[in-house]
Design a protein around this motif. Structure first.
Motif, PDB file in Angstrom:
ATOM      1  N   SER A 167       0.833  -1.209   0.000  1.00  0.00           N
ATOM      2  CA  SER A 167       0.000   0.000   0.000  1.00  0.00           C
ATOM      3  C   SER A 167       0.864   1.254   0.000  1.00  0.00           C
ATOM      4  CB  SER A 167      -0.930   0.002   1.220  1.00  0.00           C
ATOM      5  OG  SER A 167      -0.186  -0.134   2.419  1.00  0.00           O
ATOM      6  N   GLU A 168       1.956   1.227   0.753  1.00  0.00           N
ATOM      7  CA  GLU A 168       2.866   2.378   0.785  1.00  0.00           C
ATOM      8  C   GLU A 168       3.573   2.538  -0.555  1.00  0.00           C
ATOM      9  OE1 GLU A 168       6.883   3.962   3.143  1.00  0.00           O
ATOM     10  OE2 GLU A 168       5.939   2.065   3.716  1.00  0.00           O
ATOM     11  N   ARG A 170       2.550   1.523  -3.480  1.00  0.00           N
ATOM     12  CA  ARG A 170       1.604   1.936  -4.524  1.00  0.00           C
ATOM     13  C   ARG A 170       1.216   3.404  -4.396  1.00  0.00           C
ATOM     14  NH1 ARG A 170      -0.848  -1.251  -8.302  1.00  0.00           N
ATOM     15  NH2 ARG A 170      -0.330  -3.445  -8.159  1.00  0.00           N
ATOM     16  N   SER A 171       1.305   3.949  -3.195  1.00  0.00           N
ATOM     17  CA  SER A 171       0.863   5.324  -2.979  1.00  0.00           C
ATOM     18  C   SER A 171       1.723   6.343  -3.711  1.00  0.00           C
ATOM     19  CB  SER A 171       0.859   5.646  -1.478  1.00  0.00           C
ATOM     20  OG  SER A 171       2.181   5.714  -0.964  1.00  0.00           O
ATOM     21  N   THR A 175      -1.407   8.667 -11.005  1.00  0.00           N
ATOM     22  CA  THR A 175      -2.757   8.210 -11.359  1.00  0.00           C
ATOM     23  C   THR A 175      -2.973   8.181 -12.869  1.00  0.00           C
ATOM     24  OG1 THR A 175      -3.579  10.458 -11.124  1.00  0.00           O
ATOM     25  CG2 THR A 175      -3.744   9.028  -9.190  1.00  0.00           C
TER      26      THR A 175
END
Length: 287
Positions: A167-168, A170-171, A175
């Motif tokens: 999650s980190e 991917r952040s 976009t």
């Protein structure tokens, strides 16, 4: 009954969320006996549940809610949150547990479909199920995948002691991407895949290091990647890339270069494990 699921490495650089390989580290699940409640015997740490809240059993019960509780033993040499498919291996194990205990007779294609729906993308779960090298897509809720033999080489895993949650990692990704940049990124991935199919590891490794989808954005989280690539090029390894979301870096190495590569990696000022692995060609196995 024993179930063995291999570790995996996703992306291989430019094959983002699509390409993956199965590796010779394993999660092992053993079914011991019937019980009143689900119980998992393990020594993987207090953070890993020993009851039905464990991801393994949650996955199995999602597929077959009426399974009778069992006592299980879980062992694993796949490190957690290091980019080697630890959570994917548990999901795949849960699907197989439901398949066997529930007599579901799932096909390999069905297992890949279910695992991808749970995981969100097929790059780890597909090679964990199928073994070897898998290219897969997940579009419009349908999974398409192709397994192929990966060329013979050593796979050196440089595994930092510090975790990096997906999650980190991917952040930090954008976009959106400009169209021309996406075309370049796609062409690099296409050549990488074609080179693997041709057995051309020098070209495949070169393309793996030219990724434009994710590694440039994740470099600040894995500053050791550039150092390892420099070592790899000096010694003559095929290429180095982030394993999944990192922080593990994989180096594809000719066998005769591996000892020197490991020796030089050991000089880096980072607390890490260095494992020499091979490609697991079989995927999940039941004994």
């Amino acid at each position: 009954m024993k179930i063995r699921i291999p570790a995996t490495s996703a992306n291989l650089g430019p094959g983002f969320d699509s390409c993956g390989i199965a590796l010779s580290q394993y999660l092992n699940i053993e079914v011991l006996e019937s019980a009143q409640e689900w119980q998992i015997k393990h020594s993987l740490g207090a953070d890993i549940p020993s009851d039905e809240t464990n991801l393994l059993i949650q996955t199995a019960l999602k597929i077959a809610p009426d399974l009778a509780p069992k006592v299980l033993r879980m062992t694993s040499d796949i490190p957690l949150a290091r980019g080697l498919g630890s959570s994917s291996s548990v999901i795949v194990g849960g699907i197989e547990l439901a398949n066997r205990l529930g007599n579901l007779n799932l096909s390999q294609k069905e297992k890949v479909q279910i695992a991808t729906e749970i995981e969100g993308h097929p790059d780890n779960v597909a090679p964990a199920i199928c073994g070897d090298f898998v290219v897969a897509s997940y579009v419009d809720d349908e999974v398409y995948s192709v397994k192929h033999h990966f060329p013979l080489c050593d796979v050196i895993a440089y595994i930092p002691d510090d975790q990096l949650l997906t999650s980190e990692s991917r952040s930090v990704l954008p976009t959106s991407m400009p169209y021309k940049e996406a075309v370049k990124a796609s062409s690099i991935a296409n050549v990488m895949i074609a080179a693997i199919l041709n057995g051309n590891l020098p070209l495949a490794g070169l393309m793996m290091e030219k990724d434009r989808w994710h590694e440039a954005y994740r470099k600040k989280l894995v500053p050791h990647l550039d150092h390892i690539r420099s070592i790899s090029r000096n010694i003559g390894a095929y290429g180095a890339f982030l394993s999944g979301a990192g922080p593990t870096v994989l180096i594809l190495s000719p066998e005769e270069k591996t000892d020197q590569m490991v020796q030089e990696l050991g000089k880096l000022p980072i607390s890490a494990s260095i494992n020499v692995l091979s490609i697991d060609q079989e995927g999940i196995q039941v004994f």
